[in-house]
Design a protein around this motif. Structure first.
Motif, PDB file in Angstrom:
ATOM      1  N   VAL A 109      57.314 -12.609  51.368  1.00 33.57           N
ATOM      2  CA  VAL A 109      56.420 -12.206  52.443  1.00 33.57           C
ATOM      3  C   VAL A 109      55.953 -10.779  52.193  1.00 33.57           C
ATOM      4  N   VAL A 110      54.665 -10.501  52.454  1.00 30.97           N
ATOM      5  CA  VAL A 110      54.112  -9.150  52.377  1.00 30.97           C
ATOM      6  C   VAL A 110      53.853  -8.678  53.805  1.00 30.97           C
ATOM      7  N   LYS A 111      54.372  -7.474  54.118  1.00 32.53           N
ATOM      8  CA  LYS A 111      54.179  -6.934  55.455  1.00 32.53           C
ATOM      9  C   LYS A 111      53.840  -5.447  55.387  1.00 32.53           C
ATOM     10  N   PRO A 112      52.948  -4.999  56.301  1.00 29.41           N
ATOM     11  CA  PRO A 112      52.763  -3.556  56.428  1.00 29.41           C
ATOM     12  C   PRO A 112      53.990  -2.966  57.128  1.00 29.41           C
ATOM     13  N   ASP A 113      54.277  -1.713  56.858  1.00 30.30           N
ATOM     14  CA  ASP A 113      55.471  -1.092  57.431  1.00 30.30           C
ATOM     15  C   ASP A 113      55.513  -1.171  58.952  1.00 30.30           C
ATOM     16  N   VAL A 129      58.902  -1.226  48.585  1.00 30.49           N
ATOM     17  CA  VAL A 129      57.799  -0.528  49.215  1.00 30.49           C
ATOM     18  C   VAL A 129      56.744  -0.308  48.148  1.00 30.49           C
ATOM     19  N   ALA A 130      55.619  -0.953  48.306  1.00 22.41           N
ATOM     20  CA  ALA A 130      54.553  -0.884  47.306  1.00 22.41           C
ATOM     21  C   ALA A 130      53.706   0.346  47.535  1.00 22.41           C
ATOM     22  N   ARG A 131      53.565   1.141  46.491  1.00 18.61           N
ATOM     23  CA  ARG A 131      52.697   2.306  46.542  1.00 18.61           C
ATOM     24  C   ARG A 131      51.858   2.286  45.281  1.00 18.61           C
TER      25      ARG A 131
END
Length: 136
Positions: A109-113, A129-131
């Motif tokens: 799952v991809v979620k915003p913080d 945490v993708a940056r």
């Protein structure tokens, strides 16, 4: 090994030194382990003694059947949040390919913080945490 007299020899070096096969030491190793690891504390001993590696984190995701990739939404670059979201999606795609080889399904799952829930944090031990700036 640096040759210090305070270092304990490894089983492999002891096996080479004595000429005995590694299998001769298995029961001794198990007896030593029983002194500090019991059925009641084996998970605690494992967590304390075994280093966290990427594969161990991946194993945890497979065990739980779920991995959450989190990206930040407070990027000072106006297009940064979108870049971070795209990076998170690429990470998730790679994880889905990786986990497709597992015997049980793993939901990535991809979620915003800002959308991460207490449940996400409580049940999951591995989040990325993708940056986009760090190349993740």
């Amino acid at each position: 090994m640096s040759g210090s007299s305070t270092e304990r020899p490894t089983i492999q070096s002891l096996s080479r030194k004595t000429g005995k096969p590694f299998s001769d030491y298995v029961w001794k190793i198990l007896d030593e382990m029983r002194k500090f690891a019991s059925p009641e504390n084996v998970s605690e001993v494992y967590s304390r003694e075994v280093p966290v590696t990427p594969l161990r984190a991946f194993d945890r995701g497979a065990e739980l059947g779920r991995v959450v990739v989190v990206y930040g939404t407070a990027n000072p670059d106006p297009s940064g949040t979108e870049k971070d979201r795209e990076t998170a999606k690429r990470i998730a795609e790679n994880l889905e390919k990786f986990y497709s080889q597992w015997t049980s399904p793993v939901n990535v799952v991809v979620k915003p913080d800002v959308n991460v829930t207490e449940s996400d944090l409580g049940e999951l031990s591995y989040s990325s945490v993708a940056r986009s700036r760090t190349g993740l």
